[in-house]
Design a protein around this motif. Structure first.
Motif, PDB file in Angstrom:
ATOM      1  N   LEU A   1       0.690  -1.094  -0.376  1.00 31.50           N
ATOM      2  CA  LEU A   1       0.312  -0.447  -0.234  1.00 31.50           C
ATOM      3  C   LEU A   1       1.018   0.895   0.372  1.00 31.50           C
ATOM      4  CD1 LEU A   1      -3.138   1.201   0.385  1.00 31.50           C
ATOM      5  CD2 LEU A   1      -2.828   0.986   2.412  1.00 31.50           C
ATOM      6  N   ALA A   2       0.010   2.664  -1.156  1.00 34.29           N
ATOM      7  CA  ALA A   2       0.619   3.483  -0.961  1.00 34.29           C
ATOM      8  C   ALA A   2      -0.202   4.078  -0.504  1.00 34.29           C
ATOM      9  CB  ALA A   2       1.728   3.842  -2.197  1.00 34.29           C
ATOM     10  N   HIS A   3      -0.121   5.292   0.082  1.00 36.08           N
ATOM     11  CA  HIS A   3      -1.559   6.158   0.618  1.00 36.08           C
ATOM     12  C   HIS A   3      -1.010   8.084   0.699  1.00 36.08           C
ATOM     13  CE1 HIS A   3      -5.923   6.784   1.670  1.00 36.08           C
ATOM     14  NE2 HIS A   3      -5.257   7.357   2.158  1.00 36.08           N
ATOM     15  N   LYS A   4      -2.121   8.914  -0.159  1.00 31.90           N
ATOM     16  CA  LYS A   4      -2.058  10.020  -0.129  1.00 31.90           C
ATOM     17  C   LYS A   4      -2.434  10.660   0.963  1.00 31.90           C
ATOM     18  CE  LYS A   4      -3.851  10.975  -4.148  1.00 31.90           C
ATOM     19  NZ  LYS A   4      -3.163  11.367  -5.607  1.00 31.90           N
ATOM     20  N   PHE A   5      -1.853  11.465   1.552  1.00 35.60           N
ATOM     21  CA  PHE A   5      -2.600  12.394   2.818  1.00 35.60           C
ATOM     22  C   PHE A   5      -2.691  14.231   1.855  1.00 35.60           C
ATOM     23  CE2 PHE A   5      -0.233   9.023   4.532  1.00 35.60           C
ATOM     24  CZ  PHE A   5      -1.379   8.965   5.747  1.00 35.60           C
ATOM     25  N   ASP A   6      -2.997  14.433   0.535  1.00 33.50           N
ATOM     26  CA  ASP A   6      -3.170  15.551  -0.045  1.00 33.50           C
ATOM     27  C   ASP A   6      -4.131  15.942   0.193  1.00 33.50           C
ATOM     28  OD1 ASP A   6      -0.354  15.121  -0.869  1.00 33.50           O
ATOM     29  OD2 ASP A   6      -0.842  14.834  -3.190  1.00 33.50           O
ATOM     30  N   ARG A   7      -5.321  15.149   0.580  1.00 33.35           N
ATOM     31  CA  ARG A   7      -6.009  16.181   1.068  1.00 33.35           C
ATOM     32  C   ARG A   7      -6.447  16.607   2.283  1.00 33.35           C
ATOM     33  NH1 ARG A   7      -7.686  10.311   1.221  1.00 33.35           N
ATOM     34  NH2 ARG A   7      -9.059  10.731  -0.855  1.00 33.35           N
ATOM     35  N   PHE A   8      -5.306  16.263   3.250  1.00 32.02           N
ATOM     36  CA  PHE A   8      -5.013  17.273   4.409  1.00 32.02           C
ATOM     37  C   PHE A   8      -4.230  18.177   4.601  1.00 32.02           C
ATOM     38  CE2 PHE A   8      -5.936  12.597   5.552  1.00 32.02           C
ATOM     39  CZ  PHE A   8      -6.853  12.958   7.302  1.00 32.02           C
ATOM     40  N   ILE A   9      -3.645  18.806   3.552  1.00 30.55           N
ATOM     41  CA  ILE A   9      -2.582  19.573   2.763  1.00 30.55           C
ATOM     42  C   ILE A   9      -3.411  21.013   2.155  1.00 30.55           C
ATOM     43  CG2 ILE A   9      -0.480  20.402   1.619  1.00 30.55           C
ATOM     44  CD1 ILE A   9       0.530  17.023   2.115  1.00 30.55           C
ATOM     45  N   THR A  10      -4.162  20.281   1.445  1.00 30.13           N
ATOM     46  CA  THR A  10      -4.452  21.497   0.329  1.00 30.13           C
ATOM     47  C   THR A  10      -6.305  21.361   0.957  1.00 30.13           C
ATOM     48  OG1 THR A  10      -5.086  19.686  -1.501  1.00 30.13           O
ATOM     49  CG2 THR A  10      -2.785  21.128  -1.376  1.00 30.13           C
ATOM     50  N   PRO A  11      -7.415  21.470   1.795  1.00 30.82           N
ATOM     51  CA  PRO A  11      -8.231  22.182   2.031  1.00 30.82           C
ATOM     52  C   PRO A  11      -7.969  23.651   1.757  1.00 30.82           C
ATOM     53  CG  PRO A  11      -6.905  22.090   4.269  1.00 30.82           C
ATOM     54  CD  PRO A  11      -5.816  21.522   3.191  1.00 30.82           C
ATOM     55  N   ALA A  12      -9.331  23.634   0.801  1.00 29.22           N
ATOM     56  CA  ALA A  12      -9.933  25.106   0.520  1.00 29.22           C
ATOM     57  C   ALA A  12     -11.311  25.488   1.021  1.00 29.22           C
ATOM     58  CB  ALA A  12      -9.546  25.049  -1.089  1.00 29.22           C
ATOM     59  N   THR A  13     -12.200  24.489   1.508  1.00 26.78           N
ATOM     60  CA  THR A  13     -13.369  25.334   1.569  1.00 26.78           C
ATOM     61  C   THR A  13     -13.475  24.395   3.278  1.00 26.78           C
ATOM     62  OG1 THR A  13     -14.683  23.494   1.334  1.00 26.78           O
ATOM     63  CG2 THR A  13     -14.312  25.298  -0.256  1.00 26.78           C
ATOM     64  N   ARG A  14     -14.741  24.775   3.791  1.00 26.97           N
ATOM     65  CA  ARG A  14     -15.662  24.604   4.829  1.00 26.97           C
ATOM     66  C   ARG A  14     -15.674  23.206   5.246  1.00 26.97           C
ATOM     67  NH1 ARG A  14     -17.084  25.966  10.352  1.00 26.97           N
ATOM     68  NH2 ARG A  14     -17.261  27.916  10.360  1.00 26.97           N
TER      69      ARG A  14
ATOM     70  N   ALA B   1       2.987   1.273   2.829  1.00 23.18           N
ATOM     71  CA  ALA B   1       4.672   0.851   2.639  1.00 23.18           C
ATOM     72  C   ALA B   1       5.340   2.090   2.648  1.00 23.18           C
ATOM     73  CB  ALA B   1       4.552  -0.106   1.352  1.00 23.18           C
ATOM     74  N   THR B   2       4.709   3.135   2.127  1.00 25.42           N
ATOM     75  CA  THR B   2       4.896   4.161   1.645  1.00 25.42           C
ATOM     76  C   THR B   2       3.936   5.543   1.090  1.00 25.42           C
ATOM     77  OG1 THR B   2       6.365   5.884  -0.593  1.00 25.42           O
ATOM     78  CG2 THR B   2       4.332   3.922  -0.779  1.00 25.42           C
ATOM     79  N   VAL B   3       4.478   6.635   1.938  1.00 26.81           N
ATOM     80  CA  VAL B   3       3.658   7.911   1.256  1.00 26.81           C
ATOM     81  C   VAL B   3       3.634   8.184   0.128  1.00 26.81           C
ATOM     82  CG1 VAL B   3       3.247  10.366   2.053  1.00 26.81           C
ATOM     83  CG2 VAL B   3       3.715   8.423   4.681  1.00 26.81           C
ATOM     84  N   LYS B   4       2.428   9.063  -0.927  1.00 26.64           N
ATOM     85  CA  LYS B   4       2.253   9.575  -1.743  1.00 26.64           C
ATOM     86  C   LYS B   4       1.480  10.461  -1.984  1.00 26.64           C
ATOM     87  CE  LYS B   4       2.266   9.451  -6.657  1.00 26.64           C
ATOM     88  NZ  LYS B   4       0.706   8.512  -7.336  1.00 26.64           N
ATOM     89  N   SER B   5       2.110  11.539  -2.831  1.00 33.02           N
ATOM     90  CA  SER B   5       2.036  13.093  -3.095  1.00 33.02           C
ATOM     91  C   SER B   5       1.835  13.109  -4.437  1.00 33.02           C
ATOM     92  CB  SER B   5       2.511  13.922  -2.260  1.00 33.02           C
ATOM     93  OG  SER B   5       2.065  14.841  -2.523  1.00 33.02           O
ATOM     94  N   THR B   6       0.914  13.763  -4.625  1.00 29.91           N
ATOM     95  CA  THR B   6       0.559  14.185  -6.263  1.00 29.91           C
ATOM     96  C   THR B   6       0.047  15.682  -6.147  1.00 29.91           C
ATOM     97  OG1 THR B   6      -1.978  13.707  -6.631  1.00 29.91           O
ATOM     98  CG2 THR B   6      -0.167  12.116  -7.172  1.00 29.91           C
ATOM     99  N   ILE B   7       0.579  15.984  -5.137  1.00 32.05           N
ATOM    100  CA  ILE B   7       0.280  17.755  -4.856  1.00 32.05           C
ATOM    101  C   ILE B   7       0.794  18.038  -6.312  1.00 32.05           C
ATOM    102  CG2 ILE B   7       2.212  18.773  -4.122  1.00 32.05           C
ATOM    103  CD1 ILE B   7      -0.093  19.389  -2.146  1.00 32.05           C
ATOM    104  N   ALA B   8       1.762  17.882  -6.471  1.00 34.63           N
ATOM    105  CA  ALA B   8       2.304  18.557  -7.900  1.00 34.63           C
ATOM    106  C   ALA B   8       1.045  19.375  -9.080  1.00 34.63           C
ATOM    107  CB  ALA B   8       2.787  18.121  -9.030  1.00 34.63           C
ATOM    108  N   TYR B   9       0.331  18.133  -9.233  1.00 29.76           N
ATOM    109  CA  TYR B   9      -0.932  18.590  -9.667  1.00 29.76           C
ATOM    110  C   TYR B   9      -1.631  19.674  -9.187  1.00 29.76           C
ATOM    111  CZ  TYR B   9      -0.634  14.343 -11.914  1.00 29.76           C
ATOM    112  OH  TYR B   9      -0.307  12.946 -13.442  1.00 29.76           O
ATOM    113  N   ASN B  10      -2.010  20.655  -8.635  1.00 29.16           N
ATOM    114  CA  ASN B  10      -2.048  21.561  -7.809  1.00 29.16           C
ATOM    115  C   ASN B  10      -1.953  22.667  -7.720  1.00 29.16           C
ATOM    116  OD1 ASN B  10      -3.377  18.917  -6.337  1.00 29.16           O
ATOM    117  ND2 ASN B  10      -4.631  19.684  -7.183  1.00 29.16           N
TER     118      ASN B  10
END
Length: 452
Positions: free
Chosen positions: A182-195, A232-241
């Protein structure tokens, strides 16, 4: 505890005895390719959906073409209204083909096009044309049943295990261990934009989020859940944003951004402008560093998307890997896996992996982005980067047929480069075989797989 190199070597020797005495008949490249084809690869990056989900869906040629190949068809000039019809399974197959074919003929030679052609030829025994479309769809339907993944990923593609980005799961779900870690992304915690974004994070974690501290607790809770699942690893695709420079921002500035977000005082710009204008930039930077701290504390490596973006249209400079340089200094204990050979910034990645002990270079997606560029980059990386820091293959597909095709292209590319290196006196044939094993198995196995 990670697998020791001595254990990996012993396991490989037992599993692959032919490598100790490689055949000397045939051309050098052919001998190397034959050897690489007998390696059970560790696949560094996938998006493959669960087999039960795959086999319960209606799948056809346009489903497979819809991952990556269609992007080059769009680039060739396919209009949006035609794309909508091609993506609509209710439209007759022959009508979808008539819309697809005029632009496909220009896109079929790209890396994406090559992968689609290989998958259809090798797995469904057909060339791609108007006259064969019905045959292809019949074959896909006939084989879309349980056992498909074992047959394609294990037996045909010779993949030991794949690192799976389960982007569709916000809460922990363990993938099938026969095929995936498993790789998993936590980008949703980094880039919230609304309530509303924050409320979704509360639902995911069960943590009340009324302040920056609450947002951090929610990320920590979710992180621990995935660690306990065997991430197994953290994943980030924040470069799309946004671009990948994450400044060191204090809690006070990040907290003010959070308060403005919750009050609705700032709104993300429309369309493409939101990829460069970030109204909550301080919050994002602060939270990304918090994520890196969690990775360091839990000794979990970090995969980061760099280089080309999937789809059509983005700000490529956002994903230049040199933006990440401060992270490599600040978190020396975190092992970073930089994706996609950072194309078109492969030279920059080569330098970063050369000078930073904690930076690794990953050829996932690379062999289908541009087979030629991947070969050129591998030539360069073998001369600049310690060989144990290069990962040779990651499929980066939703469907196993296309992962198989990418694995075939990767092995072919690696064999060609190693043959050229050997012929030039860079290494001997036995050393070339050792490098091939490292690229396809040993290096990613040591990085991602835990002793069991």
């Amino acid at each position: 505890m990670h697998l020791r190199r001595r254990d990996l070597a012993a396991g490989l020797s037992a599993a692959l005895p032919a490598f100790s005495q490689p055949r000397r008949s045939g051309s050098l490249e052919t001998r190397l390719l034959d050897a690489l084809n007998r390696i059970d690869a560790v696949n560094t990056h996938e998006h493959i959906i669960p087999e039960s989900e795959r086999t319960s869906r209606p799948i056809d040629f346009f489903t497979l073409a819809g991952h990556y190949a269609i992007n080059d068809v769009v680039s060739a000039g396919l209009p949006p209204d035609a794309l909508a019809q091609i993506n609509n399974p209710e439209v007759a197959a022959d009508q979808r083909w008539r819309l697809f074919e005029p632009f496909w003929k220009h896109a079929r030679f790209t890396g994406y096009g090559q992968a689609l052609r290989i998958a259809i030829a090798d797995i469904y025994d057909s060339e791609i044309s108007a006259t064969t479309l019905g045959k292809i769809n019949d074959a896909i339907r006939a084989q879309n049943r349980p056992g498909l993944y074992r047959r394609i990923l294990k037996q045909k593609a010779r993949i030991r295990v794949s690192v799976l980005d389960d982007y569709w799961n916000a809460t922990p779900v363990k993938p099938d261990p026969e095929f995936f870690v498993l790789a998993h992304k936590f980008d949703r915690f980094i880039t919230p934009a609304t309530r509303w974004d924050v409320e979704q994070l509360e639902k995911i974690t069960g943590v009340s989020i009324t302040s920056l501290a609450g947002l951090k607790r929610a990320m920590e809770t979710n992180f621990r859940q995935f660690v306990e699942l065997g991430m197994a690893t953290v994943k980030s695709t924040i470069a799309y944003n946004r671009e990948l420079l994450f400044r060191e921002v204090g809690s006070a500035d990040a907290g003010r951004d959070f308060e403005a977000l919750m009050k609705g005082e700032r709104v993300l710009p429309e369309r493409f402008r939101r990829n460069v204008e970030r109204p909550f930039r301080n919050l994002e930077d602060h939270m990304f560093h918090h994520l890196m701290g969690l990775a360091a504390a839990h000794r979990v490596p970090v995969q980061i998307h760099t280089g080309l973006h999937a789809g059509n249209g983005n700000f490529i400079a956002n994903s230049n890997p040199t933006h990440l340089t401060n992270l490599f200094f600040l978190y020396p204990q975190v092992r970073f896996d930089l994706f996609h050979m950072s194309y078109p910034y492969q030279g920059e990645l080569s330098v970063l992996a050369k000078i930073f002990p904690n930076v690794h270079a990953d050829f996932c997606w690379a062999h289908i982005i541009s087979p030629g560029a991947a070969r050129q980059a591998l030539h360069e990386f073998l001369e600049t980067v310690p060989a144990n820091k290069i990962f040779g293959f990651g499929g980066d597909y939703r469907y196993p047929e296309l992962t198989y095709a990418h694995a075939k292209m990767a092995r072919r590319n690696i064999a060609q480069v190693l043959a050229e290196k050997t012929a030039a006196g860079f290494c001997g044939e036995d050393e070339a075989l050792e490098l091939g094993r490292m690229l396809l198995h040993d290096n990613p196995a040591a990085f991602f797989l835990r002793a069991g």
